[in-house]
Motif scaffolding. Structure first.
Motif, PDB file in Angstrom:
ATOM      1  N   GLN A 296       0.810  -1.218   0.000  1.00 28.65           N
ATOM      2  CA  GLN A 296       0.000   0.000   0.000  1.00 28.65           C
ATOM      3  C   GLN A 296       0.846   1.271   0.000  1.00 28.65           C
ATOM      4  O   GLN A 296       0.459   2.296   0.551  1.00 28.65           O
ATOM      5  N   TYR A 297       2.025   1.152  -0.598  1.00 29.06           N
ATOM      6  CA  TYR A 297       2.842   2.344  -0.806  1.00 29.06           C
ATOM      7  C   TYR A 297       2.323   3.107  -2.031  1.00 29.06           C
ATOM      8  O   TYR A 297       2.262   4.332  -2.034  1.00 29.06           O
ATOM      9  N   LEU A 298       1.958   2.374  -3.077  1.00 30.77           N
ATOM     10  CA  LEU A 298       1.357   2.970  -4.263  1.00 30.77           C
ATOM     11  C   LEU A 298      -0.107   2.553  -4.349  1.00 30.77           C
ATOM     12  O   LEU A 298      -0.491   1.518  -3.818  1.00 30.77           O
ATOM     13  N   ASN A 299      -0.902   3.368  -5.040  1.00 23.91           N
ATOM     14  CA  ASN A 299      -2.266   2.960  -5.366  1.00 23.91           C
ATOM     15  C   ASN A 299      -2.357   2.729  -6.871  1.00 23.91           C
ATOM     16  O   ASN A 299      -1.436   3.051  -7.631  1.00 23.91           O
ATOM     17  N   ILE A 300      -3.486   2.174  -7.305  1.00 23.02           N
ATOM     18  CA  ILE A 300      -3.617   1.801  -8.710  1.00 23.02           C
ATOM     19  C   ILE A 300      -3.587   3.022  -9.619  1.00 23.02           C
ATOM     20  O   ILE A 300      -3.103   2.952 -10.761  1.00 23.02           O
ATOM     21  N   GLU A 301      -4.045   4.175  -9.145  1.00 22.81           N
ATOM     22  CA  GLU A 301      -4.026   5.394  -9.951  1.00 22.81           C
ATOM     23  C   GLU A 301      -2.595   5.834 -10.242  1.00 22.81           C
ATOM     24  O   GLU A 301      -2.269   6.239 -11.362  1.00 22.81           O
ATOM     25  N   GLN A 302      -1.712   5.727  -9.248  1.00 22.10           N
ATOM     26  CA  GLN A 302      -0.314   6.094  -9.451  1.00 22.10           C
ATOM     27  C   GLN A 302       0.365   5.139 -10.436  1.00 22.10           C
ATOM     28  O   GLN A 302       1.169   5.559 -11.267  1.00 22.10           O
ATOM     29  N   ILE A 325      -4.056  -7.617  -6.692  1.00 18.44           N
ATOM     30  CA  ILE A 325      -3.137  -7.083  -5.686  1.00 18.44           C
ATOM     31  C   ILE A 325      -3.651  -5.802  -5.045  1.00 18.44           C
ATOM     32  O   ILE A 325      -3.518  -5.594  -3.841  1.00 18.44           O
ATOM     33  N   THR A 326      -4.259  -4.935  -5.863  1.00 19.09           N
ATOM     34  CA  THR A 326      -4.663  -3.627  -5.337  1.00 19.09           C
ATOM     35  C   THR A 326      -5.695  -3.764  -4.221  1.00 19.09           C
ATOM     36  O   THR A 326      -6.569  -4.631  -4.262  1.00 19.09           O
ATOM     37  N   GLN A 327      -5.555  -2.928  -3.198  1.00 19.88           N
ATOM     38  CA  GLN A 327      -6.439  -2.991  -2.036  1.00 19.88           C
ATOM     39  C   GLN A 327      -7.824  -2.424  -2.328  1.00 19.88           C
ATOM     40  O   GLN A 327      -8.792  -2.759  -1.655  1.00 19.88           O
ATOM     41  N   GLN A 328      -7.923  -1.554  -3.339  1.00 21.85           N
ATOM     42  CA  GLN A 328      -9.205  -0.960  -3.710  1.00 21.85           C
ATOM     43  C   GLN A 328      -9.597  -1.429  -5.102  1.00 21.85           C
ATOM     44  O   GLN A 328      -8.754  -1.567  -5.980  1.00 21.85           O
TER      45      GLN A 328
END
Length: 443
Positions: A296-302, A325-328
């Motif tokens: 959760q250092y990066l999000n999917i938008e980044q 993998i993404t949390q959201q």
């Protein structure tokens, strides 16, 4: 045993016919003690390797005469050359006899004695195997003192199994100086050895700042994490560290280490992407993007912005992995943007699979958009079946569609035609009420 005793059980499996010898082996496991006794007497001159494990089982038979027959057979077998090899091959079965109430004690001791002579077996098992066998063997070596302590110490040091190595680790931690342990820590290439020694030395305040920095560069994430924690406790100046190790001076291997460090620090994402450029390997870069998403250092938008800025193409499986993998949950718009990056072109069935776990209104919006991508009758058949499966419960939706302004405009243009193609789904009053603004251009 009664002379006229008969075993009427039929041995066999469906159409597979068993040989006479196989039937005799099965009879050694019969519930009938007389049958087992008769087979032991019948096989008393048999020294086939397949019989050996069955004979070991009978050493703890609940009928005394059967235990005695099995023990006698074992003693006779010991005169054959292959006996030692059979003992070490079936060591785990021999070991289980220790915990059985009725095991013939003399036969058990004899078997253990034979195993204890095969010192090459200890070396082979410890150096090449992991799991139950080496751990059980260590237990018996310690219990019966089959090996001198110095020799066992060396065997465990070179062991492949982590639990066996722990015996050696515990010994050196108790008996060696902190300087010797630090040297062992720096020389070891094994994660469990490094971690346990690092933990011991850290708890005893025996690690200097340069030692902590050294293991902050470890290839093992758990070691990096522990070293990072220890540095934070010492109020280490991370900003100064990165000033002294600028991105432009990094080699590829240095950049890989610094990328992991930056994820732990959760520093500026733009700097992180600059570090990735120094790695210059698509596969490694993607691996660290996965790692950054997981932590959760990066999000999917980044991530999406990074791929767009670098014009990097991805494969369909990669997008699926990102979604997992993404949390959201990815938005429909993000999925559309990722599809533009996929190469080779995504299949129609793959397009539809991307919204399997989305809400019902997101699924409807996605399906309306995908109708234009149908290329042949197979696509159309799959599309119709997919709609029937995923939209059949649309009338149960108790809340309205939460589409964005641009999505509402698209639906106002495309939905009327789409509804005409599937009247069985959209003709229900509950659905008509919610979708009326889009069907009458009242949005």
């Amino acid at each position: 045993m009664p002379e006229n005793h008969e075993d009427h059980y039929l041995y066999g499996f469906a159409q597979n016919k068993l040989s006479d010898f196989e039937i005799k082996l099965y009879k050694l496991r019969s519930y009938d003690g007389f049958t087992r006794q008769r087979m032991l007497e019948h096989l008393k001159h048999c020294f086939d390797a397949e019989l050996f494990p069955h004979l070991l089982e009978r050493l703890s038979d609940y009928v005394e005469i059967n235990r005695q027959l099995a023990a006698q057979h074992v003693l006779e077998w010991s005169e054959h050359a292959e006996f030692s090899q059979l003992c070490i091959h079936h060591f785990l079965l021999i070991a289980t006899l220790q915990n059985r109430d009725r095991t013939e004690p003399e036969a058990f001791k004899f078997l253990l004695s034979e195993v204890s002579k095969q010192t090459y077996f200890f070396s082979e098992v410890f150096s090449k195997q992991q799991g139950v066998l080496p751990r059980t063997l260590l237990k018996f070596i310690l219990q019966y003192q089959w090996v001198e302590k110095e020799q066992l110490f060396e065997l465990c040091r070179l062991a492949k199994d982590q639990q066996v190595r722990k015996y050696w680790l515990d010994e050196i931690i108790q008996n060696q100086t902190e300087a010797e342990l630090l040297q062992e820590l720096k020389q070891s290439k094994l994660k469990d050895v490094q971690y346990q020694l690092f933990d011991h030395l850290y708890q005893n305040n025996a690690l200097a700042l340069e030692d902590l920095i050294l293991f902050w560069k470890s290839k093992f994430p758990s070691m990096m994490d522990y070293a990072y924690f220890a540095l934070r406790q010492k109020a280490f100046n991370f900003d100064q560290y990165f000033i002294e190790n600028p991105i432009k001076s990094l080699t590829r291997s240095d950049a890989i280490i610094q990328a992991k460090q930056w994820i732990l620090l959760k520093g500026d994402d733009q700097t992180f992407f600059e570090i990735l450029k120094k790695i210059d390997s698509k596969d490694i870069i993607n691996a660290y993007i996965f790692k950054a998403l997981k932590q959760q250092y990066l999000n999917i938008e980044q991530c999406l912005k990074y791929y767009q800025n670098t014009q990097q193409k991805i494969e369909f499986w990669y997008l699926i992995k990102l979604k997992k993998i993404t949390q959201q949950q990815m938005t429909i718009d993000e999925i559309q943007q990722f599809i533009c990056l996929i190469e080779p072109e995504i299949l129609f069935t793959q397009r539809l699979s991307l919204i399997e776990h989305h809400g019902i209104w997101d699924q409807l919006y996605w399906l309306v958009l995908q109708k234009q991508h149908i290329k042949n009758s197979q696509d159309q058949a799959f599309f119709d079946q997919f709609i029937e499966c995923h939209l059949r419960d649309l009338h149960y939706a108790i809340y309205g569609a939460q589409w964005t302004a641009s999505q509402r405009q698209e639906m106002a243009l495309l939905l009327p035609t789409f509804v005409q193609s599937y009247p069985q789904i959209f003709a229900k009053p509950e659905v008509e009420k919610i979708l009326k603004p889009y069907l009458c251009n009242e949005i």
